[in-house]
Design an enzyme around this catalytic site. Structure first.
Site, PDB file in Angstrom:
ATOM      1  N   ASP A   1       0.860  -1.188   0.000  1.00 14.94           N
ATOM      2  CA  ASP A   1       0.000   0.000   0.000  1.00 14.94           C
ATOM      3  C   ASP A   1       0.892   1.232   0.000  1.00 14.94           C
ATOM      4  O   ASP A   1       1.876   1.312   0.745  1.00 14.94           O
ATOM      5  CB  ASP A   1      -0.909   0.006   1.232  1.00 14.94           C
ATOM      6  CG  ASP A   1      -1.790   1.235   1.286  1.00 14.94           C
ATOM      7  OD1 ASP A   1      -2.666   1.369   0.405  1.00 14.94           O
ATOM      8  OD2 ASP A   1      -1.611   2.063   2.191  1.00 14.94           O
TER       9      ASP A   1
ATOM     10  N   GLU B   1      -2.154  -1.639  -5.390  1.00 15.37           N
ATOM     11  CA  GLU B   1      -3.440  -1.065  -5.778  1.00 15.37           C
ATOM     12  C   GLU B   1      -3.252  -0.219  -7.031  1.00 15.37           C
ATOM     13  O   GLU B   1      -2.251   0.479  -7.194  1.00 15.37           O
ATOM     14  CB  GLU B   1      -4.036  -0.227  -4.648  1.00 15.37           C
ATOM     15  CG  GLU B   1      -3.157   0.899  -4.161  1.00 15.37           C
ATOM     16  CD  GLU B   1      -3.812   1.693  -3.052  1.00 15.37           C
ATOM     17  OE1 GLU B   1      -5.012   1.474  -2.819  1.00 15.37           O
ATOM     18  OE2 GLU B   1      -3.122   2.527  -2.447  1.00 15.37           O
TER      19      GLU B   1
ATOM     20  N   CYS C   1     -12.001  -4.379   5.603  1.00 16.92           N
ATOM     21  CA  CYS C   1     -11.399  -5.196   6.657  1.00 16.92           C
ATOM     22  C   CYS C   1     -10.733  -6.410   6.017  1.00 16.92           C
ATOM     23  O   CYS C   1     -11.346  -7.100   5.186  1.00 16.92           O
ATOM     24  CB  CYS C   1     -12.463  -5.628   7.655  1.00 16.92           C
ATOM     25  SG  CYS C   1     -11.827  -6.686   8.976  1.00 16.92           S
TER      26      CYS C   1
ATOM     27  N   CYS D   1     -12.868  -9.898   7.614  1.00 14.92           N
ATOM     28  CA  CYS D   1     -14.240 -10.262   7.250  1.00 14.92           C
ATOM     29  C   CYS D   1     -14.653  -9.767   5.870  1.00 14.92           C
ATOM     30  O   CYS D   1     -15.646 -10.245   5.320  1.00 14.92           O
ATOM     31  CB  CYS D   1     -15.221  -9.729   8.294  1.00 14.92           C
ATOM     32  SG  CYS D   1     -15.224  -7.931   8.457  1.00 14.92           S
TER      33      CYS D   1
ATOM     34  N   CYS E   1     -12.563  -2.350  12.771  1.00 18.01           N
ATOM     35  CA  CYS E   1     -13.721  -2.954  12.122  1.00 18.01           C
ATOM     36  C   CYS E   1     -14.871  -3.057  13.126  1.00 18.01           C
ATOM     37  O   CYS E   1     -14.697  -3.603  14.219  1.00 18.01           O
ATOM     38  CB  CYS E   1     -13.376  -4.330  11.557  1.00 18.01           C
ATOM     39  SG  CYS E   1     -14.750  -5.146  10.722  1.00 18.01           S
TER      40      CYS E   1
ATOM     41  N   CYS F   1     -16.386  -7.282  12.861  1.00 20.39           N
ATOM     42  CA  CYS F   1     -15.711  -8.402  13.527  1.00 20.39           C
ATOM     43  C   CYS F   1     -14.797  -7.966  14.658  1.00 20.39           C
ATOM     44  O   CYS F   1     -14.248  -8.806  15.372  1.00 20.39           O
ATOM     45  CB  CYS F   1     -14.909  -9.213  12.509  1.00 20.39           C
ATOM     46  SG  CYS F   1     -13.526  -8.313  11.762  1.00 20.39           S
TER      47      CYS F   1
ATOM     48  N   ASP G   1      -2.592   1.510   7.325  1.00 17.35           N
ATOM     49  CA  ASP G   1      -1.799   1.171   6.136  1.00 17.35           C
ATOM     50  C   ASP G   1      -1.510  -0.330   6.071  1.00 17.35           C
ATOM     51  O   ASP G   1      -1.549  -0.927   4.986  1.00 17.35           O
ATOM     52  CB  ASP G   1      -0.486   1.961   6.149  1.00 17.35           C
ATOM     53  CG  ASP G   1      -0.720   3.456   6.022  1.00 17.35           C
ATOM     54  OD1 ASP G   1      -1.748   3.840   5.416  1.00 17.35           O
ATOM     55  OD2 ASP G   1       0.102   4.240   6.525  1.00 17.35           O
TER      56      ASP G   1
END
Length: 359
Positions: free
Chosen positions: A45, A129, A200, A203, A219, A222, A229
Site C-alpha cells: 500500500d 493497488e 477489513c 471479514c 472494524c 468483527c 496502512d
C-alpha cells in the site's frame, strides 16, 4: 572505460546533466539466473506518511528529499529573481539551482531502487493497488456561493498534499516494481483501488466508519483492529491472491448510536497529558502542570517561608513592596527602606493577627 563491460555495443549516447556530460552505452548481455524468492506473496500500500506499507506489518518511512532542500531552493530562487537578465551571474545561479534539483532526484531514485529491489528479491508474488497519481494530485473544483463569490474549497491544503505526493514519487515506485518483477519472473498484480483503505482484511466488509483516524483501522463488524496502512496492504494481498471480495457494511441506527457512545466513553477514559520527569526520578511521569497554578503555589511557598510576613496586612504590604527587577536603583532603595519599616512594625506589634492597626 575503467569499468568492465561485457556485451555488444549497439547504441552510444551522450547525455548532458546539470553537473556535466555522461556517455551511455547500450548493448545486449547474458541474463543471469534468477534466485528463488524467500517468501510467497505480499501486498503493498502506498501513501504519504509511509511510502510503502506491506502486509507483513512493515512501514518504510522515506525522507522528504525536496522538503529537506526547500530552504536552499528558496534562497537560490530569491537570488535569481534579483539578478539581471542575461548576466553571467544569472546563468551561474541557474546552474546551481539545477544541481540541487538533480541531487534531489538522485537521492529519491536511490531510495526507490533499494526498496523495490528488496521486495522483488524477497517475494514471488507482489500485488499493489491500481491508483492513478494524476487523479490523486488533481486540484479541487471551485465552489461558487450565492452572492457570486467563491467559497473555501481546501485548495491550499490540497496543494501541500500534492507536493508531498510528488516528493515520495509513488508513480516511479510502481513503475520500478513492475519493471523489476517482469525482469525477475515474479508475479505482479494490480488490484482496483476503491475501498481498499476502508475494507477489513478479516471479514471483507468496508465502511467509512472503520477509519476513526488516519492511522487507526477498527472494524465494527468483527472487531479487527490494526494500523490503517498495514490493514490496507493485507486487503490488497487477500483480493489479489486469496479471492477476498469487499462488501459494504450497513449498520442500523441503534448500532451506530452504540458505537458513538463507545467512542465518547473511550475519549473520557483517556488519561490527561503527562510530562517527562526529571533525571533521577526512576522514569516516572507526572500529570501536566497548569503554569498559572504552579506560579501561585510557588508564590505561596515563598510567603510561608518568609518570616517577615506575620499577618494579612503584612502580606498586602509585602505584595506592594516586593522587589521588581525592572525598576530604577532609586526606586529600589525607597522600597528597601519601606520594607525595613515593615519589619520594625511587625517586631514592635503594630499589626495584629487580624491585620488591623493597633498603634
Amino acid at each position: 572505460f575503467y569499468r568492465g563491460y561485457a556485451g555488444n555495443h549497439t547504441v552510444v549516447r551522450i547525455l548532458k546533466r546539470a553537473d556535466g556530460y555522461y556517455v551511455q552505452f547500450t548493448g545486449t548481455v547474458d541474463i543471469k539466473p534468477v534466485k528463488p524468492a524467500k517468501k510467497s506473496e505480499v501486498g503493498l500500500d502506498f501513501g504519504v506518511v509511509a511510502p510503502i506499507a506491506d502486509s507483513d506489518g512493515r512501514l518504510h518511512k522515506a525522507k522528504r528529499y525536496a522538503k529537506l532542500q526547500a530552504k536552499k531552493l528558496a534562497r537560490i530562487q530569491r537570488s535569481i529573481s534579483r539578478s539581471k537578465d542575461g548576466s553571467n551571474r544569472l546563468k551561474a545561479k541557474r546552474r546551481k539551482l539545477a544541481k540541487v534539483h538533480l541531487k534531489i532526484a538522485r537521492q529519491r531514485d536511490r531510495f526507490i531502487h533499494k526498496l523495490t529491489s528488496k521486495y522483488v528479491s524477497e517475494y514471488q508474488c507482489i500485488a499493489i493497488e491500481d491508483t492513478k497519481v494524476k487523479n490523486m494530485v488533481r486540484a479541487p473544483k471551485a465552489k461558487a456561493g450565492d452572492n457570486g463569490a467563491f467559497l473555501p474549497n481546501g485548495a491550499s491544503a490540497k496543494a501541500g498534499l500534492n507536493k508531498s505526493l510528488h516528493d515520495v514519487a509513488i508513480g516511479k515506485t510502481k513503475q520500478y516494481l513492475e519493471m523489476k518483477s517482469k525482469a525477475s519472473q515474479r508475479e505482479f498484480k494490480k488490484v482496483p483501488a476503491p475501498h481498499t483503505s476502508q475494507g477489513c482484511s478479516q471479514c471483507g466488509y468496508y465502511s467509512e466508519r472503520f477509519r476513526p483516524s488516519q492511522a487507526v483501522f477498527q472494524c465494527l463488524n468483527c472487531g479487527h483492529s490494526d494500523n490503517a496502512d498495514t490493514n490496507a496492504s493485507s486487503v490488497i494481498r487477500n483480493i489479489a491472491f486469496k479471492g477476498l471480495v469487499l462488501k459494504p457494511y450497513s449498520a442500523s441506527s441503534e448500532e451506530v448510536k452504540d458505537v458513538d457512545r463507545a467512542i465518547v466513553r473511550e475519549k473520557k477514559r483517556q488519561p490527561s497529558k503527562t510530562r517527562k520527569s526529571k533525571k533521577g526520578s526512576g522514569g516516572k511521569t507526572s500529570p501536566a502542570i497548569n503554569p498559572f497554578r504552579q506560579s501561585e503555589e510557588s508564590e505561596g511557598r515563598k510567603i510561608r517561608a518568609n518570616p517577615e510576613i506575620q499577618s494579612t496586612k503584612d502580606f498586602e504590604l509585602w505584595q506592594e513592596l516586593k522587589p521588581n527587577p525592572s525598576e530604577s536603583p532609586k526606586r529600589r532603595s525607597q522600597n528597601r527602606s519601606a520594607q525595613n519599616d515593615l519589619n520594625i512594625g511587625s517586631q514592635l506589634g503594630f499589626w495584629d493577627i487580624a491585620g488591623e492597626n493597633t498603634a
